[in-house]
Design a protein around this motif. Sequence first.
Motif, mmCIF file in Angstrom:
data_model
loop_
_atom_site.group_PDB
_atom_site.id
_atom_site.type_symbol
_atom_site.label_atom_id
_atom_site.label_comp_id
_atom_site.label_asym_id
_atom_site.label_seq_id
_atom_site.Cartn_x
_atom_site.Cartn_y
_atom_site.Cartn_z
ATOM 1 N N LYS A 3 0.829 -1.200 0.000
ATOM 2 C CA LYS A 3 0.000 0.000 0.000
ATOM 3 C C LYS A 3 0.867 1.255 0.000
ATOM 4 O O LYS A 3 0.492 2.289 -0.540
ATOM 5 N N GLU A 4 2.066 1.148 0.608
ATOM 6 C CA GLU A 4 2.929 2.311 0.758
ATOM 7 C C GLU A 4 4.372 1.845 0.889
ATOM 8 O O GLU A 4 4.641 0.778 1.444
ATOM 9 N N GLU A 21 2.631 6.350 -1.909
ATOM 10 C CA GLU A 21 1.406 5.544 -1.936
ATOM 11 C C GLU A 21 1.403 4.684 -3.196
ATOM 12 O O GLU A 21 1.695 5.163 -4.288
ATOM 13 N N LEU A 22 1.084 3.417 -3.014
ATOM 14 C CA LEU A 22 1.043 2.481 -4.139
ATOM 15 C C LEU A 22 -0.384 1.984 -4.356
ATOM 16 O O LEU A 22 -1.142 1.831 -3.409
ATOM 17 N N LYS A 23 -0.698 1.719 -5.595
ATOM 18 C CA LYS A 23 -2.023 1.220 -5.984
ATOM 19 C C LYS A 23 -1.878 -0.138 -6.657
ATOM 20 O O LYS A 23 -0.782 -0.688 -6.730
ATOM 21 N N ASN A 24 -2.963 -0.666 -7.204
ATOM 22 C CA ASN A 24 -2.912 -1.947 -7.907
ATOM 23 C C ASN A 24 -1.979 -1.901 -9.112
ATOM 24 O O ASN A 24 -1.318 -2.873 -9.442
ATOM 25 N N ASN A 26 1.026 0.675 -10.810
ATOM 26 C CA ASN A 26 1.878 1.841 -10.605
ATOM 27 C C ASN A 26 2.782 2.000 -11.808
ATOM 28 O O ASN A 26 3.398 1.035 -12.270
#
Length: 118
Positions: A3-4, A21-24, A26
């Motif tokens: 997630k981070e 911040e990371l998403k599905n 990137n």
Amino acid sequence: MFKELTVENLLSFGPEAVPLELKNLNVLIGPNGSGKSNLLESLSLLCSSTHKNSSQGMKAVLANGGGIEEWVWKGDPNSQATVEGLVFFPDGKKCLRHTLSIGRDRHLFSILDERIEN
């Protein structure tokens, strides 16, 4: 799933650690030398610490990146390098914080701290 990710004093990342911040999905965009590969290497180091025989896995990752001398931020050769990931539980409802701090001792790498917190 991450997630981070926060990287401090590792590779090209200095002491001003800012959580990313990371998403599905990137996408890393930037000019050459801006830290895209270093971000992926930091993630690889953190992931290598979770495997069986983790110190051997970390040694391999560090060796592939030129050894501990290349990993610790050159702005302060005595600093400890830290990578921290906020990871979702498989159910996606809770997170764990995984922190790994490494340093060098006479050109050898040492794990200074590693913890997983709820």
